[in-house]
Enzyme design. Sequence first.
Site, PDB file in Angstrom:
ATOM      1  CB  SER A  55     -11.461  15.481 -34.496  1.00 54.91           C
ATOM      2  OG  SER A  55     -10.171  15.779 -34.000  1.00 54.91           O
TER       3      SER A  55
ATOM      4  CG  HIS B  67      -8.045   7.872 -23.919  1.00 53.13           C
ATOM      5  ND1 HIS B  67      -7.050   8.726 -24.320  1.00 53.13           N
ATOM      6  CD2 HIS B  67      -9.183   8.305 -24.512  1.00 53.13           C
ATOM      7  CE1 HIS B  67      -7.571   9.649 -25.113  1.00 53.13           C
ATOM      8  NE2 HIS B  67      -8.869   9.413 -25.253  1.00 53.13           N
TER       9      HIS B  67
ATOM     10  CE  LYS C 156      -9.667  13.486 -24.600  1.00 57.59           C
ATOM     11  NZ  LYS C 156      -8.836  13.596 -25.785  1.00 57.59           N
TER      12      LYS C 156
ATOM     13  N   GLY D 148      -8.041  15.106 -30.679  1.00 56.59           N
ATOM     14  CA  GLY D 148      -7.681  16.468 -30.281  1.00 56.59           C
ATOM     15  C   GLY D 148      -6.986  17.261 -31.381  1.00 56.59           C
TER      16      GLY D 148
ATOM     17  CD  GLU E  12     -11.140   7.580 -28.448  1.00 54.30           C
ATOM     18  OE1 GLU E  12     -12.025   8.426 -28.475  1.00 54.30           O
ATOM     19  OE2 GLU E  12     -10.249   7.545 -27.584  1.00 54.30           O
TER      20      GLU E  12
ATOM     21  CD  GLU F  39      -5.822  12.272 -24.293  1.00 53.83           C
ATOM     22  OE1 GLU F  39      -6.454  12.295 -23.223  1.00 53.83           O
ATOM     23  OE2 GLU F  39      -6.207  12.869 -25.323  1.00 53.83           O
TER      24      GLU F  39
ATOM     25  CG  ASN G 136     -12.420  11.083 -22.354  1.00 54.42           C
ATOM     26  OD1 ASN G 136     -12.261  11.384 -21.172  1.00 54.42           O
ATOM     27  ND2 ASN G 136     -11.427  10.637 -23.127  1.00 54.42           N
TER      28      ASN G 136
END
Length: 257
Positions: free
Chosen positions: A220, A101, A14, A180, A174, A103, A12
């Site tokens: 991660s 996701h 991003k 991250g 996730e 985010e 991904n």
Amino acid sequence: MKRTRRSFICGNWKMNKCQEDTYNFVHDLVKKIKQIPNLKEREIGIAPVFTSLFIADSLLKHSEIRLCAQNVHWEDSGQFTGEISAPMLKEFGVRYVIVGHSERRKFFGETNNAVNKRVKASIKNHLSVIMCVGETKEEREGGHTKDIVKQHVLEGLNGIAQDDILKYLVIAYEPVWAIGTGLNATVDQAVEVHKFIRELLNEHFGQGTGGTVRILYGGSVKPENIDGFMASEDIDGALVGGASLDIDSFLRIANFR
Ligand code: PGA
């Protein structure tokens, strides 16, 4: 280990890589991916930004690597400034879309209801879906991990038939605190939630669903920890952010042992 479900490693990207960087990466990837033994047993995908889909698709035409997108709107067209629809993604050979996701949930107000509409639109257009679920640090510390994951899974899949789930769905667990941050979940933490998701799927969509749907871990993932995750048969693969941006790192993850 003989796997019951085909493994899937998806990068991904991003909001990273303009066209030139995409070209260089994908050009290299197509050549170097062939070094991976047992490639037929693995599915490998990348999810570039929308503006790089064209260039990525042109390089992936004769490759087994799956082109994925990072979001999709629920209507095919209309007055939705800034959005992209499933038929538009399909023009670029996109096979999977990432939806829900964290985010998107955190920065763009994505709700489970919106996730559900995106999943339905993808299925209607014969696009596979990687639906992301997972708890925040506060939710885990408050003992609410399973409640949150249950809400994400059941509301995200509300009204979707078992056949479609079996055909089109991949789930990515996730945990938000692992994304991250460099602080991955332990294999045991991931496995506990993956097993819980399989039970939910069996209970709400019919026996056998939980044993068929692939569940990826994300948060991660890196070359140093991928083998540990993939040693568990409950973890079918990984959704990889930061570590998918570097070709050698991504190849090592795709070449998990
Ligand atoms: P990360 O991101 O690997 O950089 O933690 C994973 C993701 O957000 O899908």
